[in-house]
Design an enzyme around this catalytic site. Structure first.
Site, PDB file in Angstrom:
ATOM      1  N   ASN A 111       0.845  -1.185   0.000  1.00  0.00           N
ATOM      2  CA  ASN A 111       0.000   0.000   0.000  1.00  0.00           C
ATOM      3  C   ASN A 111       0.885   1.241   0.000  1.00  0.00           C
ATOM      4  O   ASN A 111       1.940   1.253   0.617  1.00  0.00           O
ATOM      5  CB  ASN A 111      -0.883   0.009   1.262  1.00  0.00           C
ATOM      6  N   THR A 112       0.428   2.264  -0.700  1.00  0.00           N
ATOM      7  CA  THR A 112       1.102   3.562  -0.581  1.00  0.00           C
ATOM      8  C   THR A 112       0.215   4.497   0.219  1.00  0.00           C
ATOM      9  O   THR A 112      -0.992   4.583  -0.009  1.00  0.00           O
ATOM     10  CB  THR A 112       1.473   4.161  -1.950  1.00  0.00           C
ATOM     11  N   HIS A 113       0.827   5.184   1.178  1.00  0.00           N
ATOM     12  CA  HIS A 113       0.082   6.016   2.124  1.00  0.00           C
ATOM     13  C   HIS A 113       0.725   7.403   2.208  1.00  0.00           C
ATOM     14  O   HIS A 113       1.956   7.509   2.297  1.00  0.00           O
ATOM     15  CB  HIS A 113       0.078   5.349   3.507  1.00  0.00           C
ATOM     16  N   ASP A 145      -1.071  -5.566   6.246  1.00  0.00           N
ATOM     17  CA  ASP A 145      -1.532  -6.595   7.183  1.00  0.00           C
ATOM     18  C   ASP A 145      -2.999  -6.298   7.479  1.00  0.00           C
ATOM     19  O   ASP A 145      -3.645  -5.567   6.729  1.00  0.00           O
ATOM     20  CB  ASP A 145      -0.643  -6.640   8.441  1.00  0.00           C
ATOM     21  N   GLY A 147      -4.335  -4.571   9.784  1.00  0.00           N
ATOM     22  CA  GLY A 147      -4.612  -3.296  10.437  1.00  0.00           C
ATOM     23  C   GLY A 147      -4.781  -2.166   9.440  1.00  0.00           C
ATOM     24  O   GLY A 147      -4.721  -2.365   8.218  1.00  0.00           O
ATOM     25  N   ASP A 149      -3.117   0.686   7.928  1.00  0.00           N
ATOM     26  CA  ASP A 149      -1.813   1.304   7.649  1.00  0.00           C
ATOM     27  C   ASP A 149      -0.754   0.898   8.675  1.00  0.00           C
ATOM     28  O   ASP A 149       0.084   1.715   9.083  1.00  0.00           O
ATOM     29  CB  ASP A 149      -1.947   2.848   7.592  1.00  0.00           C
TER      30      ASP A 149
END
Ligand code: GRF
Length: 194
Positions: A111-113, A145, A147, A149
């Site tokens: 993921n990119t955050h 995972d 959660g 982020d």
């Protein structure tokens, strides 16, 4: 690398898909490894889907509202993703949390955050960073995972916040960096397997 080797990338996106667009452009010019073979959204009106269609890439919509429960939605997401046999799943502006069924069925999912995690997780990372008055924020690419982020961090890059900058301006500055960083991480992961 061909898509028959370990280079099949599925992208999940809910929004405009500018990061998806950067991945597609970088793969087309050979700067990023792998090939996006599918773009899946939880929103039928996501402009990211139009970008995929314009590039001749398969699309699918798995809308939470079409299912009786979040579990059923996650099961449908697993089935949809399996059909595309992805080696890597990339969340590029995907605004739903995936359940354990999805996370355990595929590896890796990244993921990119738009913040320097663990600071400012969640859907309003840029707004929260501005509200706290931080002078530097940035972006994080991490393994997904169960959660929000919370998965292990793979790469981060800092972005300074100019005095008085708006949320929109800061987010756009971060996205400029995200577009490069996600391609670097995709290449690193896929090339490790060659
Ligand atoms: C990115 O900042 C991403 O980190 C966040 O949503 C944004 C997606 O941008 N989760 P776009 O839709 O690819 O332009």
């Amino acid at each position: 690398m061909t898509t028959s080797s370990r280079g099949r990338v599925a992208v999940l996106a809910s929004g405009t898909g500018s990061i998806l667009g950067a991945i597609l452009a970088a793969q087309a010019s050979g700067v990023c490894a792998g090939s996006v073979v599918a773009v899946i959204s939880d929103r039928p009106d996501a402009p990211a889907l139009d970008r995929a269609r314009a590039a001749g890439i398969a699309t699918a919509v798995v809308r939470l509202a079409d299912f009786e429960s979040r579990d059923a939605w996650n099961d449908a997401m697993v089935q949809t993703l399996r059909a595309f046999k992805p080696d890597l799943i990339v969340l590029a502006g995907f605004m739903k949390v995936l359940g354990p069924q999805v996370v355990s069925a595929f590896a890796p999912i990244i993921n990119t955050h738009p913040s320097l995690l663990p600071a400012f997780p969640g859907a309003h990372a840029v707004r929260d960073a501005l509200a706290h008055g931080v002078k530097v924020t940035g972006c994080t690419v991490h393994l997904v995972d169960e959660g929000l982020d919370t998965g292990p961090i793979l790469a981060q890059r800092a972005v300074p916040i100019p005095h008085g900058a708006s949320e929109e301006d800061v987010h756009e500055q971060i996205k400029v960096v995200e577009r490069t960083l996600i391609c670097e991480v995709i290449s690193n992961l896929l090339c490790t397997w060659r």
